[in-house]
Design an enzyme around this catalytic site. Structure first.
Site, PDB file in Angstrom:
ATOM      1  N   ARG A  24       0.798  -1.227   0.000  1.00  0.00           N
ATOM      2  CA  ARG A  24       0.000   0.000   0.000  1.00  0.00           C
ATOM      3  C   ARG A  24       0.830   1.276   0.000  1.00  0.00           C
ATOM      4  NH1 ARG A  24      -3.011   3.079   3.897  1.00  0.00           N
ATOM      5  NH2 ARG A  24      -2.562   1.596   5.558  1.00  0.00           N
ATOM      6  N   TYR A  78     -10.288  20.067 -16.564  1.00  0.00           N
ATOM      7  CA  TYR A  78     -10.853  18.724 -16.697  1.00  0.00           C
ATOM      8  C   TYR A  78     -12.020  18.575 -15.722  1.00  0.00           C
ATOM      9  CZ  TYR A  78     -11.210  13.712 -15.769  1.00  0.00           C
ATOM     10  OH  TYR A  78     -11.682  12.444 -15.548  1.00  0.00           O
ATOM     11  N   ASP A 150      -0.971  20.063 -14.859  1.00  0.00           N
ATOM     12  CA  ASP A 150      -1.388  18.767 -15.389  1.00  0.00           C
ATOM     13  C   ASP A 150      -0.820  18.680 -16.800  1.00  0.00           C
ATOM     14  OD1 ASP A 150      -2.709  16.662 -16.638  1.00  0.00           O
ATOM     15  OD2 ASP A 150      -4.599  17.016 -15.606  1.00  0.00           O
ATOM     16  N   LYS A 174      -3.533   7.807 -19.759  1.00  0.00           N
ATOM     17  CA  LYS A 174      -3.590   8.323 -21.116  1.00  0.00           C
ATOM     18  C   LYS A 174      -2.291   8.018 -21.880  1.00  0.00           C
ATOM     19  CE  LYS A 174      -7.518  10.278 -19.728  1.00  0.00           C
ATOM     20  NZ  LYS A 174      -7.465  10.291 -18.265  1.00  0.00           N
TER      21      LYS A 174
END
Length: 375
Positions: A24, A78, A150, A174
């Protein structure tokens, strides 16, 4: 690199138990190797990979901002980022002001004494605008802000914003991965900052699994090849659209006619990336008909994969804004966004040519039918 598909690790007794114990905290060998590659690509001291682009964005902003603080954020971000800022951060007492990322003269009036962050996108979605990153970096340095970008659409192939002082975020789902088969995010920046983002990721549980790390590392091997092909095809398609009588407008910074072309030349060496958007004459019904007439692009959200993807943002990525919100952002109901894949450029051009011809013939047939009914 093999896949270390383990959630937990046994102690070896050699005194290094603290290095790897549990997945984790993103401390498997796959996480370490992938983070080093992304940091190298972006030219940063460190990087961390997360379970999605939104995990990367939220972990970064929650690291940088506290209740009672304020951020500048470019307008029309976005959709997920917009929802995070307008709903979640506001509920925590973190306020924001939206600004035009290409209009430096407007920023001073928006800043407050408690402003801490300036958040932008290198290439915006879905109008494919370009932020004036050099001006954002200079303004942030002058006012003591942390600039965050971004960089999903541009990728480190076209732009490495860390050289200007930015914290860099990616939806690695992406272009970085490029094969539409995983969800992932990444943050790159100074080592001490990345350590703090990692702590947020651990608390909120946004860890990427080792197999997805392996797939993303595999995808990165072809990043430059894919982006060059996608960018070349996108420019050819944008030029085709710009001259087509059935197209109302084209948004692509690689075109000399774009108001963002100068910024694209400065930041991306004149390239415009692999995504364009355009409006067809005839409104939303014609836009729908065009999508159905195409054979190569898939009608689907997301972007940056090896396959071309086409969508209408008002029905997908920006549906949550509502009609008035989209109108304020300049997003029409008939705007079409195309993420160009690695198919042959001539094949894509031929497909769009036949699709436009198909809808033109359909309109002519409908017009004739209407005349017959009237008569």
């Amino acid at each position: 690199m093999p896949i270390f598909q383990s959630a937990t690790y046994g102690y070896s007794g050699d005194g290094n138990e603290e290095l790897i114990g549990y997945t984790r905290p993103a401390d498997s060998p796959n996480h370490f190797a992938l983070a080093r590659i992304i940091a190298t690509l972006e030219g940063t001291e460190g990087a961390v990979v997360l379970s999605s682009g939104m995990a990367a964005i939220s972990s970064t902003l929650l690291t940088l901002l506290r209740p009672g603080e304020h951020l500048l954020i470019q307008h029309a971000t976005y959709g997920g980022t917009n929802e995070l800022v307008h709903a979640e951060l506001l509920s925590l007492g973190i306020e924001h002001t939206a600004v035009d990322p290409a209009d430096p003269a407007s920023w001073e009036a928006a800043i407050r004494p408690n402003t801490k962050v300036f958040y932008v996108e290198s290439i915006s979605n879905p109008l494919i605008g370009v932020a004036d990153l050099e001006a954002v970096a200079a303004f942030s340095k002058q006012r003591g802000l942390t600039p965050v970008v971004d960089n999903t659409f541009a990728t480190p192939v076209l732009l490495t914003p860390a050289r200007l002082g930015f914290i860099v975020i990616h939806s690695a789902t992406k272009y970085l991965n490029g094969h539409s088969d995983i969800m992932a995010g990444a943050v790159a920046g100074p080592a001490d900052f990345i350590a703090m983002v990692r702590e947020k990721m651990v608390v909120y549980g946004g860890v990427l699994d080792p197999h997805a790390c392996w797939l993303l590392q595999r995808g990165l091997a072809t990043l430059a090849l894919r982006v060059r092909q996608q960018t070349a095809s996108a420019l050819a398609l944008a030029q085709f659209m710009e001259q087509h009588p059935q197209v109302e407008a084209v948004n692509y910074p690689g075109l000399p006619s774009s108001k963002f072309h100068g910024l694209a030349q400065t930041l991306f060496g004149g390239f415009g990336g692999g995504v364009l958007s355009f409006e067809v004459k005839g409104g939303s019904s014609t836009a729908d008909a065009l999508l159905k007439a195409l054979e190569l692009p898939l009608i689907a959200p997301s972007l940056g994969g090896v396959e071309s993807l086409i969508t209408i943002p008002s029905a997908t990525s920006h549906a949550a804004l509502g009609v008035e919100g989209r109108k304020a952002a300049g997003i029409s109901e008939s705007l079409i966004r195309l993420s160009v894949g690695i198919e042959g450029t001539e094949d894509l051009l031929a497909d769009f040519a036949q699709a436009f011809k198909t809808i033109a013939n359909g309109s002519a047939n409908n017009s004739t039918l209407a005349q017959l009914k009237v008569s």
